[in-house]
Write an enzyme that holds these catalytic residues in place. Structure first.
Site, mmCIF file in Angstrom:
data_model
loop_
_atom_site.group_PDB
_atom_site.id
_atom_site.type_symbol
_atom_site.label_atom_id
_atom_site.label_comp_id
_atom_site.label_asym_id
_atom_site.label_seq_id
_atom_site.Cartn_x
_atom_site.Cartn_y
_atom_site.Cartn_z
ATOM 1 N N VAL A 97 -0.172 -3.212 1.816
ATOM 2 C CA VAL A 97 -0.062 -4.220 0.755
ATOM 3 C C VAL A 97 0.010 -3.598 -0.636
ATOM 4 O O VAL A 97 0.343 -4.281 -1.606
ATOM 5 C CB VAL A 97 -1.226 -5.244 0.803
ATOM 6 C CG1 VAL A 97 -1.177 -6.048 2.080
ATOM 7 C CG2 VAL A 97 -2.575 -4.563 0.634
ATOM 8 N N SER A 98 -0.291 -2.303 -0.754
ATOM 9 C CA SER A 98 -0.170 -1.650 -2.045
ATOM 10 C C SER A 98 -0.012 -0.155 -1.835
ATOM 11 O O SER A 98 -0.542 0.409 -0.873
ATOM 12 C CB SER A 98 -1.408 -1.922 -2.914
ATOM 13 O OG SER A 98 -1.199 -1.448 -4.238
ATOM 14 N N SER A 99 0.735 0.463 -2.737
ATOM 15 C CA SER A 99 0.965 1.900 -2.608
ATOM 16 C C SER A 99 1.183 2.511 -3.980
ATOM 17 O O SER A 99 1.426 1.811 -4.965
ATOM 18 C CB SER A 99 2.184 2.170 -1.719
ATOM 19 O OG SER A 99 3.362 1.679 -2.316
#
Length: 328
Positions: A97-99
């Site tokens: 969901v995030s990087s």
């Protein structure tokens, strides 16, 4: 070994690794159009923004952590933090969901953003806060940078990471598709998440002549804003794969079946880009015929136009024979 000694060792190795990363990005040509970013990437410590991250391992993901009691594990974490690769920073039920994006791609996008002294910049997708820190360092003024993300835990951690690096830009929790009108007008908008189209709210929050960079399909389009209802530009030449924006933007239809497409084209990166850009407007055979007939066009031949209530992607010319409506 004392904490202070460990900190000094970490800082020393981080500086060496950061210099190596800068050399790698330099060799890629990412900031050739705006070399000021060389000093910026050399100054901002990426490891402060990824206190932990995940790498693919057998059966799932392995967590690397900067506070591990094992010094070898801490070194692996630090070396990974300065590798020119994207880092998975937040998972939910096994889904990314995030990087933190690949630094050389970040460098290319920032160079193509053409930031000038005094510009007000809005970033869509706060992520770890690293990109906002790079912008704040480049502009020399935290007040010129606003970053927004839908997830409170993401904005909270980004704010914490930014403070650790000595930066305090505006970090806002909200739907990035709506922009942040309270801090408008903006001279530059850059998105670090993929969208199906260009939100009109962004254009309304831009100063005339503003530049907008946003991932669409598997590329990044650079738009020049004429006014609140009009913008146009072409794609950069690099492939780009980003986590989709979460919020009110609805995803496009699925990629069509590849039945009837020759095996050599099915996995060709530029053919997949055309499919993603025209998703739902062409079937795979039609897309393949166009792609071959036009000489397997590179990304910069494609562009996007926003005019009033309408937005469309195009090949070679916004009013040419190959145009495809984008979601409103």
């Amino acid at each position: 070994m004392g904490v202070h000694s460990e900190d000094r060792e970490t800082d020393g190795l981080a500086a060496e690794l950061r210099a190596e990363l800068v050399r790698d990005i330099e060799a890629s040509g990412a900031w050739a159009s705006d070399p000021v970013w060389r000093e910026v990437f050399g100054a901002v410590p990426r490891h402060l923004f990824v206190p932990y991250y995940y790498v693919v391992a057998v059966g799932g993901y392995e967590r690397r952590w900067g506070e591990s009691p094992d010094p070898r594990a801490r070194e692996r974490w630090l070396r990974g933090a300065y590798a020119d690769v994207p880092l998975a920073t937040r998972l939910r039920d096994g889904e990314l969901v995030s990087s933190s994006s690949q630094p050389s791609l970040m460098a290319q996008m920032l160079a193509e953003l053409r930031v000038e002294d005094g510009d007000r910049v809005l970033e869509i997708g706060a992520g770890t806060g690293y990109n906002a820190a790079l912008l704040a360092h480049r502009l020399g003024a935290d007040r010129l940078v606003t970053t927004v993300d839908l997830e409170p835990e993401i904005t909270e951690s980004a704010r914490r990471h930014l403070a650790a690096a000595g930066h305090h830009p505006a970090v806002v929790t909200g739907d990035g598709a709506r922009g942040v009108p309270a801090h408008a007008p903006y001279d530059r908008i850059v998105a670090t998440c993929a969208l199906p189209s260009v939100p009109r709210a962004w254009l309304a929050q831009c100063a005339p002549g503003a530049r907008v960079l946003t991932p669409i399909a598997t590329g990044v389009v650079a738009l020049t804003v004429r006014d609140a209802a009009h913008a146009e530009g072409t794609f950069l030449d690099t492939p780009a794969y980003f986590v989709p924006l979460r919020g009110e933007v609805r995803p496009g239809p699925p990629v069509p079946s590849l039945d009837g497409v020759p095996p050599g084209a099915r996995e060709h990166e530029l053919f997949r880009f055309l499919l993603a850009l025209t998703r739902g407007r062409l079937d795979a055979r039609e897309a393949h015929a166009l792609w071959e007939g036009e000489g397997r066009p590179e990304r910069p031949r494609y562009g996007i136009t926003v005019s009033g209530a309408h937005a469309w992607a195009w090949l070679d010319h916004p009013e040419g024979p190959y145009v495809w409506p984008l979601p409103g």
